[in-house]
Structure formats: structure tokens, C-alpha cells
Scaffold this active site. Structure first.
Site, PDB file in Angstrom:
ATOM      1  N   GLY A 229     -14.909 -33.697   1.952  1.00  0.00           N
ATOM      2  CA  GLY A 229     -13.507 -34.048   2.171  1.00  0.00           C
ATOM      3  C   GLY A 229     -13.235 -35.538   2.037  1.00  0.00           C
ATOM      4  N   GLY A 230     -14.074 -36.212   1.254  1.00  0.00           N
ATOM      5  CA  GLY A 230     -13.866 -37.632   1.012  1.00  0.00           C
ATOM      6  C   GLY A 230     -14.205 -38.519   2.207  1.00  0.00           C
TER       7      GLY A 230
ATOM      8  N   LYS B 115     -23.921 -46.414  -7.477  1.00  0.00           N
ATOM      9  CA  LYS B 115     -23.162 -47.466  -8.122  1.00  0.00           C
ATOM     10  C   LYS B 115     -21.700 -47.059  -7.987  1.00  0.00           C
ATOM     11  CE  LYS B 115     -23.120 -50.847 -11.281  1.00  0.00           C
ATOM     12  NZ  LYS B 115     -22.655 -51.900 -10.392  1.00  0.00           N
ATOM     13  N   TYR B 116     -20.837 -47.998  -7.574  1.00  0.00           N
ATOM     14  CA  TYR B 116     -19.413 -47.692  -7.425  1.00  0.00           C
ATOM     15  C   TYR B 116     -18.734 -47.890  -8.775  1.00  0.00           C
ATOM     16  CZ  TYR B 116     -14.652 -47.862  -5.568  1.00  0.00           C
ATOM     17  OH  TYR B 116     -13.324 -47.617  -5.300  1.00  0.00           O
ATOM     18  N   LEU B 117     -18.184 -46.817  -9.317  1.00  0.00           N
ATOM     19  CA  LEU B 117     -17.537 -46.924 -10.624  1.00  0.00           C
ATOM     20  C   LEU B 117     -16.102 -47.414 -10.437  1.00  0.00           C
ATOM     21  CD1 LEU B 117     -18.887 -43.716 -12.421  1.00  0.00           C
ATOM     22  CD2 LEU B 117     -19.913 -45.972 -12.240  1.00  0.00           C
TER      23      LEU B 117
ATOM     24  N   ARG C 284     -18.088 -22.692  -4.010  1.00  0.00           N
ATOM     25  CA  ARG C 284     -17.006 -21.834  -3.495  1.00  0.00           C
ATOM     26  C   ARG C 284     -15.832 -21.917  -4.452  1.00  0.00           C
ATOM     27  NH1 ARG C 284     -13.687 -26.053  -2.343  1.00  0.00           N
ATOM     28  NH2 ARG C 284     -14.714 -27.910  -1.560  1.00  0.00           N
TER      29      ARG C 284
ATOM     30  N   VAL D 235      -9.367 -25.246  -4.037  1.00  0.00           N
ATOM     31  CA  VAL D 235      -7.911 -25.282  -3.868  1.00  0.00           C
ATOM     32  C   VAL D 235      -7.222 -25.211  -5.236  1.00  0.00           C
ATOM     33  CG1 VAL D 235      -5.987 -26.734  -3.089  1.00  0.00           C
ATOM     34  CG2 VAL D 235      -8.100 -26.661  -1.740  1.00  0.00           C
TER      35      VAL D 235
HETATM   36  P1  ADP Z   1     -16.508 -35.280  -0.975  1.00  0.00           P
HETATM   37  O1  ADP Z   1     -17.475 -34.140  -0.990  1.00  0.00           O
HETATM   38  O2  ADP Z   1     -16.426 -35.950   0.356  1.00  0.00           O
HETATM   39  O3  ADP Z   1     -15.182 -34.934  -1.553  1.00  0.00           O
HETATM   40  P2  ADP Z   1     -17.349 -36.571  -3.460  1.00  0.00           P
HETATM   41  O4  ADP Z   1     -18.754 -36.941  -3.732  1.00  0.00           O
HETATM   42  O5  ADP Z   1     -16.810 -35.362  -4.145  1.00  0.00           O
HETATM   43  O6  ADP Z   1     -17.161 -36.418  -1.884  1.00  0.00           O
HETATM   44  O7  ADP Z   1     -16.410 -37.776  -3.772  1.00  0.00           O
HETATM   45  C1  ADP Z   1     -15.015 -37.729  -3.498  1.00  0.00           C
HETATM   46  C2  ADP Z   1     -14.282 -38.757  -4.344  1.00  0.00           C
HETATM   47  O8  ADP Z   1     -14.781 -40.086  -4.085  1.00  0.00           O
HETATM   48  C3  ADP Z   1     -14.453 -38.575  -5.834  1.00  0.00           C
HETATM   49  O9  ADP Z   1     -13.554 -37.643  -6.376  1.00  0.00           O
HETATM   50  C4  ADP Z   1     -14.208 -39.989  -6.327  1.00  0.00           C
HETATM   51  O10 ADP Z   1     -12.819 -40.239  -6.348  1.00  0.00           O
HETATM   52  C5  ADP Z   1     -14.797 -40.869  -5.265  1.00  0.00           C
HETATM   53  N1  ADP Z   1     -16.202 -41.260  -5.586  1.00  0.00           N
HETATM   54  C6  ADP Z   1     -17.325 -40.578  -5.296  1.00  0.00           C
HETATM   55  N2  ADP Z   1     -18.425 -41.208  -5.794  1.00  0.00           N
HETATM   56  C7  ADP Z   1     -17.987 -42.332  -6.426  1.00  0.00           C
HETATM   57  C8  ADP Z   1     -18.614 -43.420  -7.146  1.00  0.00           C
HETATM   58  N3  ADP Z   1     -19.933 -43.478  -7.297  1.00  0.00           N
HETATM   59  N4  ADP Z   1     -17.831 -44.401  -7.641  1.00  0.00           N
HETATM   60  C9  ADP Z   1     -16.483 -44.362  -7.469  1.00  0.00           C
HETATM   61  N5  ADP Z   1     -15.824 -43.379  -6.812  1.00  0.00           N
HETATM   62  C10 ADP Z   1     -16.548 -42.368  -6.293  1.00  0.00           C
END
Ligand code: ADP
Length: 446
Positions: free
Chosen positions: A164-165, A201-203, A291, A294
């Protein structure tokens, strides 16, 4: 085929599952908390059972109550929907141990993909490129710092059991590392009961592209194209569309085939989503959701396939009848999530709906469980509906969505409809070039 299915969920997804069951000729059992006694799913299901008080942990997460409800009503299978127990491997195992069918993948696959560190390792070993990151869990500040310096800042600390972010921390300066690392671990512990973290790495400007996949008990695996879910706020999806305005047919085929291969090699059964980041023409695996999601209607609208019905058929042991040759992608679809929230502050706005009118016309679908006179309880997620439109082109779809937003009336509570009205006027959204950071940056300057 099953004669009766119990739905271990609430809201629009419970209703969505009832609809699929009714069309196949399966009886349904809705379970509900005391706060949901007047829910539409309870009214429309063939039977209903109250499983506990409002708090989710005592009702929708109460495994003994749910299993008892299945036993007393004679249900043969349990559909978990999304959220709640849908990605809980222990629940999936207990459902099967008690003689019911879990409508979802094997518990081992939920386990494997639920741990994001393990999921990345699995994906990599099966041939999917992953977001560059630490080699598994990061156990100490020193180890984390060393990785951050080697990979180059910014980096992102993520919780292995996150969802959930929640539980993500961006680090732009190395001096910030130690504190962020410690906070991330304690937050992960508090939210998910597991303080394992890893680093990526943060994109800076990626798109969130996810591939819908399906496997069956007979070794078949397919992909159903992608959804672009880059319109996000706080890492949560706000608008989803398919096909993505930036993915070419050739790229879709390439990444889709790769995703389907992974599913086949895993022996994965049921619906799943492979979530990826896409930047400069490259895909990077992020995680897999085991699963239904949404935003599944986006795929349903462009393929004409009922994904819930497919889940049920696959769980019953039927082979997938879908294949590369008979899946046709047609036109464009967009979904907006309507939350009962203040569109400026995003503070939840539960309460009674005094007026309600849904849009209609060609290519319009409104998936929701609310109705005039219904009171949205304060205990659960604030998403109360999804408006999905289909058109021959993206442009037609956007025009249709604008019309539908102005036609929709929800009075008595605040909703995010005004936010959507605004999004569909924004140049960057209209161009299709938006990335995962766009909405949040744009909102800050609104
Ligand atoms: P969750 O399971 O909590 O939803 P995710 O791994 O799916 O976590 O990541 C949720 C969101 O976070 C992604 O859709 C993206 O927007 C952002 N995010 C995740 N990893 C990265 C990354 N390495 N760099 C930039 N944004 C990221």
C-alpha cells in the site's frame, strides 16, 4: 464447477464477485461486519453471515469466523478479493486445510511473492530485469550506506513485507541515511510486524507499468497486456489506463511474453500482476501481486474478458481457454478511483449519501457498492467506487471520462471527483508523458 462461493471481502469488490458468480450460476455467501449490515453485497448475495464487529481485525481479518461461515453455509470455495486476507498465505493454507478451495494461487507462491526481497530474487532467477538494488535484506547502517554510495544517490529504503505504498524512505544525502534507515525499520516493524528492509536505486522519472498475468493447473500461462498506473499520490494509484500511451506494440509483446514465461516456470495458478517500473525504454521488476487488483476492469474493458470469472474457472480446475491467438486488445480504457475524501486535504469523509447518480452511455462502467441513503462507515478504506470508460482511442476515452465525471453526482460526503475533473484538464496527463512523481509535484503547485 462450484455451486456456492463465500466472498471474504466487502464494498465494490464483493459486489463485483457476486456479479460474476451470478452470471456463471454460482450461489454466493456475503460475510459482513456489524457496520456493513446494510451493504449492497449483503443485499445482493444469496446468503449473508455476520462475522464480527466493525474493526477489520475482528471481522474481515477474522479467519476462524470466516471459515465457520463457509462451513455453516456449505460454501465450497472462498474468494478473498483484494486487500484484507487476499495475500495472506496462512489464510490460503487454512482455507485448503479445511476442505475449501482458495480462489487464488498456491500458498507457497503467496509466501514467495509476499516477501519482496525473495520476490526480486525469484524474478531475477526467472529472467526478469529488476530495479537495481541491494542484494537482499540490508542488516546494518554500514551495509546500507556502502550500497548507497556504490549505487549512487538517491536511493529508496523499502520494507520487505511492505504494501500500500507504506514504509518507503527516499534518501538524497548520505548524512540522512542513518536516521532514515532506523525510522524505516521501526515503521516496518510497527506496520507489517517485520523490520526487514532492502534498498533500491530511486528512479527519478519512471512509469508504473504492470502486466496482468494468468496461469492454470495445466501448465498454461498468458499475459493480458499492461496497465499504466503512474498517476499516483503517496505511492497509491489514482488513475489507471490501458494500453499505456508510451508502450509500443513490440515492447508489450516482449515484456508480456517474458512475464507469462515467469508464470509458467513458477507453475503459478490464477490471476496475478507483475508490477514494473519503466524508464528510458527499460523495464524493471518491482513486485508481484498474487490476487485480483482494484484496476482489473481496465484490462476487462480492452479485452472483453471477465477476469473474476476466469479466476473462478481456473480455481475449479478448468484449463484456461484464453491464449495468444484469441486474446484481442480493442481500444483504450481508463479507470478513476473515487474516494470519499476531501479533494484538497485527502482527509476521509465518511457519512450518509444523500444524492447519488451514476453516469451512463456507450463504453461506461461504474463499479461501486454505494447507493442513495447508504452510510459510508468510517472503519475501512475510503475508496467507494470506480468509474471506468472505454473508447476506440485514448482521446475518445478522455472525452468520455470528462463527460462522465460531470454527470456523476455524489452528495452528502466529499469525494475526489473534483480532483479527477482537474487531472483530466492537465497537459501532462493528456500528453500521456506523465510519470509516477508527476501528480504529487503538480498538486504541490496547484
Ligand atoms: P507497495 O507494495 O507498497 O505498493 P511498491 O513496491 O509496489 O510498494 O511501490 C509502490 C510505488 O512506489 C510504485 O508504484 C512507485 O511509484 C514507487 N516506487 C517503488 N520503487 C521505486 C523506485 N525504486 N524508484 C522510484 N519509485 C519507486
Amino acid at each position: 464447477m462450484f455451486k456456492k462461493i463465500l466472498i471474504a471481502n466487502r464494498g465494490e469488490i464483493a459486489l463485483r464477485i457476486i456479479r460474476a458468480c451470478r452470471e456463471i450460476g454460482i450461489q454466493t455467501v456475503a460475510v459482513h461486519s456489524t457496520a456493513d449490515a446494510n451493504a449492497m453485497a449483503v443485499r445482493l448475495a444469496d446468503e449473508s453471515v455476520c462475522i464480527g464487529p466493525p474493526s477489520a481485525k475482528d471481522s474481515y481479518l477474522n479467519i476462524p469466523s470466516i471459515l465457520t461461515a463457509a462451513a455453516v453455509t456449505g460454501a465450497e470455495a472462498i474468494h478473498p478479493g483484494y486487500g484484507f486476507l487476499s495475500e495472506n498465505a496462512m489464510f490460503a493454507r487454512m482455507v485448503e486445510e479445511h476442505g475449501f478451495t482458495f480462489i487464488g494461487p498456491k500458498a507457497d507462491h503467496i509466501d514467495k511473492m509476499g516477501d519482496k526481497v525473495m520476490a526480486k530474487k525469484t524474478a531475477l532467477s526467472l529472467g526478469l530485469p529488476v530495479v537495481p538494488g541491494s542484494d537482499g535484506a540490508v542488516e546494518s547502517v554500514e551495509e546500507g550506506k556502502a550500497f548507497a554510495l556504490k549505487a549512487g544517490l538517491p536511493v529508496l529504503i523499502k520494507a520487505a513485507s511492505g504494501g500500500g505504498g507504506k514504509g518507503m524512505k527516499v534518501i538524497r544525502k548520505i548524512e540522512e541515511f542513518e536516521e532514515a534507515y532506523r525510522t524505516a525499520r521501526s515503521e516496518a516493524k510497527a506496520n507489517f510486524g517485520d523490520d526487514t528492509v532492502y534498498i533500491e536505486k530511486y528512479l527519478e522519472a519512471p512509469k508504473h507499468i504492470e502486466i496482468q498475468v494468468f496461469g492454470d493447473h495445466h501448465g498454461n500461462a498468458i499475459h493480458l497486456g499492461e496497465r499504466d498506473c503512474s498517476t499516483q499520490r503517496r505511492h497509491q494509484k489514482v488513475v489507471e489506463e490501458g494500453p499505456s500511451p508510451v508502450i509500443s506494440h513490440a515492447d508489450r509483446e516482449k515484456i508480456g511474453t517474458l512475464a507469462a514465461d515467469v508464470i509458467r516456470k513458477m507453475g503459478y495458478v490464477g490471476a496475478g500482476t507483475i508490477e514494473m517500473l519503466y524508464e528510458n525504454g527499460e523495464f524493471y521488476f518491482m513486485e508481484m501481486n498474487t490476487r485480483i487488483q482494484v484496476e482489473h476492469p481496465v484490462t476487462e474493458m480492452i479485452t472483453g474478458i471477465d477476469l473474476i470469472a476466469e479466476q473462478i474457472k481456473v480455481a475449479a480446475g478448468e484449463p484456461l481457454t484464453l491464449n495468444k491467438e484469441n486474446i484481442r486488445f480493442r481500444g483504450h480504457a481508463i479507470e478513476i478511483r473515487i474516494n470519499a475524501e476531501d479533494p484538497q486535504t485527502f482527509i476521509p469523509s465518511p457519512g450518509k449519501i444523500t444524492q447519488f447518480h451514476t453516469p451512463g452511455g456507450l463504453g461506461v462502467r461504474f463499479d461501486s457498492a454505494i447507493y442513495q441513503g447508504y452510510s459510508i462507515p468510517p472503519y475501512y478504506d475510503s475508496m467507494v467506487g470506480k468509474l471506468i470508460v472505454h473508447g476506440r482511442t485514448r482521446e475518445e476515452c478522455i472525452n468520455r471520462m470528462r463527460r462522465c465525471i460531470t454527470e456523476t453526482v455524489v452528495e452528502g460526503v466529499k469525494t475526489t471527483l473534483p480532483l479527477h475533473h482537474w487531472i483530466f484538464q492537465q497537459e501532462e496527463f493528456l500528453s500521456g508523458e506523465y510519470n509516477i512523481h508527476w501528480l504529487e509535484k503538480k498538486l504541490a503547485t496547484r
